[in-house]
Design a protein around this motif. Structure first.
Motif, short mmCIF file in Angstrom:
data_model
loop_
_atom_site.label_atom_id
_atom_site.label_comp_id
_atom_site.label_asym_id
_atom_site.label_seq_id
_atom_site.Cartn_x
_atom_site.Cartn_y
_atom_site.Cartn_z
N ALA A 17 13.14 9.23 2.27
CA ALA A 17 11.68 9.24 2.27
C ALA A 17 11.14 8.84 0.90
N GLU A 18 11.73 9.37 -0.16
CA GLU A 18 11.28 9.01 -1.50
C GLU A 18 11.44 7.51 -1.74
N ASN A 19 12.56 6.95 -1.32
CA ASN A 19 12.78 5.51 -1.48
C ASN A 19 11.77 4.71 -0.67
N PHE A 20 11.55 5.16 0.57
CA PHE A 20 10.57 4.47 1.43
C PHE A 20 9.19 4.48 0.79
N LEU A 21 8.76 5.65 0.33
CA LEU A 21 7.40 5.79 -0.21
C LEU A 21 7.23 5.04 -1.52
N GLU A 22 8.23 5.07 -2.38
CA GLU A 22 8.14 4.30 -3.63
C GLU A 22 8.00 2.81 -3.32
N TRP A 24 6.92 1.49 -0.47
CA TRP A 24 5.64 1.26 0.23
C TRP A 24 4.50 1.15 -0.78
N ASN A 25 4.46 2.05 -1.75
CA ASN A 25 3.42 2.00 -2.78
C ASN A 25 3.56 0.75 -3.64
N ARG A 26 4.80 0.35 -3.93
CA ARG A 26 5.01 -0.86 -4.72
C ARG A 26 4.46 -2.08 -3.99
N GLN A 27 4.59 -2.11 -2.66
CA GLN A 27 4.07 -3.23 -1.89
C GLN A 27 2.54 -3.28 -1.94
N PHE A 66 -9.13 12.22 -4.06
CA PHE A 66 -8.27 12.99 -3.18
C PHE A 66 -8.28 12.35 -1.78
N PRO A 67 -7.11 12.00 -1.24
CA PRO A 67 -7.07 11.34 0.08
C PRO A 67 -7.09 12.34 1.23
N GLY A 68 -7.09 11.80 2.43
CA GLY A 68 -7.15 12.63 3.63
C GLY A 68 -5.78 13.08 4.10
N ALA A 69 -5.78 13.87 5.18
CA ALA A 69 -4.55 14.38 5.77
C ALA A 69 -3.75 13.24 6.40
N ARG A 70 -2.44 13.41 6.39
CA ARG A 70 -1.49 12.44 6.96
C ARG A 70 -1.57 11.08 6.27
N THR A 71 -2.06 11.08 5.01
CA THR A 71 -2.08 9.84 4.23
C THR A 71 -1.55 10.17 2.83
N CYS A 72 -1.55 9.15 1.97
CA CYS A 72 -1.18 9.36 0.57
C CYS A 72 -2.21 8.66 -0.31
N GLY A 73 -2.03 8.77 -1.63
CA GLY A 73 -3.08 8.35 -2.57
C GLY A 73 -3.52 6.92 -2.46
N LEU A 74 -2.57 5.99 -2.36
CA LEU A 74 -2.95 4.58 -2.43
C LEU A 74 -3.61 4.04 -1.16
N ARG A 211 -2.86 -3.91 6.97
CA ARG A 211 -2.80 -3.28 8.29
C ARG A 211 -1.34 -3.01 8.67
N ASN A 212 -0.46 -3.96 8.40
CA ASN A 212 0.95 -3.77 8.70
C ASN A 212 1.54 -2.61 7.91
N LEU A 213 1.13 -2.49 6.65
CA LEU A 213 1.61 -1.39 5.82
C LEU A 213 1.07 -0.05 6.31
N LEU A 214 -0.19 -0.02 6.76
CA LEU A 214 -0.74 1.20 7.36
C LEU A 214 0.13 1.66 8.52
N CYS A 215 0.45 0.72 9.41
CA CYS A 215 1.26 1.06 10.58
C CYS A 215 2.65 1.52 10.17
N GLU A 216 3.25 0.83 9.22
CA GLU A 216 4.59 1.18 8.76
C GLU A 216 4.62 2.61 8.20
N TYR A 217 3.63 2.91 7.37
CA TYR A 217 3.56 4.25 6.77
C TYR A 217 3.35 5.32 7.84
N LEU A 218 2.36 5.12 8.71
CA LEU A 218 2.01 6.15 9.68
C LEU A 218 3.14 6.40 10.67
N LEU A 219 3.82 5.33 11.11
CA LEU A 219 4.95 5.51 12.01
C LEU A 219 6.08 6.26 11.32
N TYR A 220 6.33 5.92 10.06
CA TYR A 220 7.39 6.63 9.33
C TYR A 220 7.06 8.11 9.22
#
Length: 309
Positions: A17-22, A24-27, A66-74, A211-220
């Motif tokens: 998860a840490e690798n995925f999120l790092e 994802w944020n880099r993208q 501060f972001p919303g639930a089920r999301t992250c900062g970026l 949009r693709n990154l939103l879907c990728e994050y939320l599905l993960y």
């Protein structure tokens, strides 16, 4: 009475998860052509990841997002939405503890001062004596808790489609589209959720790569993150009455989760320091992805907009 132990949200495989999120944020940063400074703030709820911009501008206006639930900062910087702030503001974007991001999984308790204590500790760690705070959905509730815990630390609070004022809507359409990807987590159902509850295409949308990154994050997150904290709920009326900070509301006309008319009604009745509200047409719950909303935040911070009240 002894306090119950904090509940802790977890990923199935924390290293993965840490690798995925790092990545994802880099993208997101690559698409935007801008890299944030990574900060880690130690709090009594574990470490918190902060994305920082312009830390060298020590005399600039400061903002904490501060972001919303089920999301992250970026999520705040989809399609370079924060680009106007990079010119002459120092700002920090938070991955909220307990949510599917790069902060610790320890969940602040909702029916306590936990969120306010945690957010105050972030200001301490960032060396911010007083700052403007901006929150979307759950982030709006966190802003309210911070205003209650440490009112002298907040210049103004700008809340976008906030939780914490009214209850989550139980309308059939809202429940249907929010539960659809949770019960049946497919890309098709996720896109229905995004189109009907979060975005409002074509007016409120993001370009295809984002949009693709939103879907990728939320599905993960749906498949791999187990949330064990409290779900957003309204503050007690007496808590709203105690607010002494200037409060500004920016609301999406099409928000199914927290319909704007009810948020305004309750805010005008119970928040004595409410400075006014703006309703953005054809904008849904995911208002932090709206460039129009972020432009209004910019003007609110720089006192170049009048609010209806």
């Amino acid at each position: 009475m002894a306090m119950k132990p904090h509940r802790i949200s977890t990923f199935k495989n924390p290293t993965e998860a840490e690798n995925f999120l790092e990545e994802w944020n880099r993208q997101i940063e690559t698409l935007n052509g801008f890299s944030y400074e990574r900060l880690t703030i130690s709090t009594s709820f574990g470490n918190t990841r902060i994305w920082a911009a312009n830390t060298h501008l020590t005399d600039a206006k400061t903002i904490v997002f501060f972001p919303g639930a089920r999301t992250c900062g970026l999520f705040w910087d989809m399609d370079n939405a924060l680009k106007p702030f990079r010119e002459n503001h120092r700002f920090y974007i938070v991955d909220v503890n307990g949510q599917p991001g790069l902060s610790a999984g320890t969940c602040p308790r909702l029916k306590s001062s936990d969120y306010g204590v945690w957010a105050t500790e972030l200001l301490d760690g960032l060396g911010l004596k007083k700052t403007t705070i901006v929150g979307a959905s759950l982030g709006g509730l966190i802003c309210l808790k911070l205003c209650l815990e440490s009112p002298r630390r907040v210049k103004k609070a700008i809340l976008l489609n906030p939780a914490g004022i009214q209850s989550f809507s139980t309308s059939i359409s809202n429940l249907y589209y929010n539960l659809l990807p949770i019960v049946w987590p497919t890309l098709s159902n996720l896109n229905k959720f995004l189109n009907k509850a979060i975005l409002c295409p074509p007016h409120h949308a993001v370009p295809t790569p984002y949009r693709n990154l939103l879907c990728e994050y939320l599905l993960y997150a749906l498949f791999n993150h187990k949330f064990r904290g409290d779900y957003p709920a309204p503050l007690e009326k007496e808590e709203l009455h105690r607010l002494t900070t200037e409060i500004y509301l920016i609301l999406g006309e099409k928000d199914l989760l927290f319909p704007p008319d009810e948020t305004i009604r309750l805010a005008e009745e119970h928040i004595l320091t409410l400075q006014g509200s703006q309703i953005l047409p054809n904008t849904s719950h995911g208002i932090e992805t709206s460039k129009e909303a972020l432009e209004l935040v910019w003007h609110t911070i720089n006192k170049s907009v009048c609010y209806a009240y």
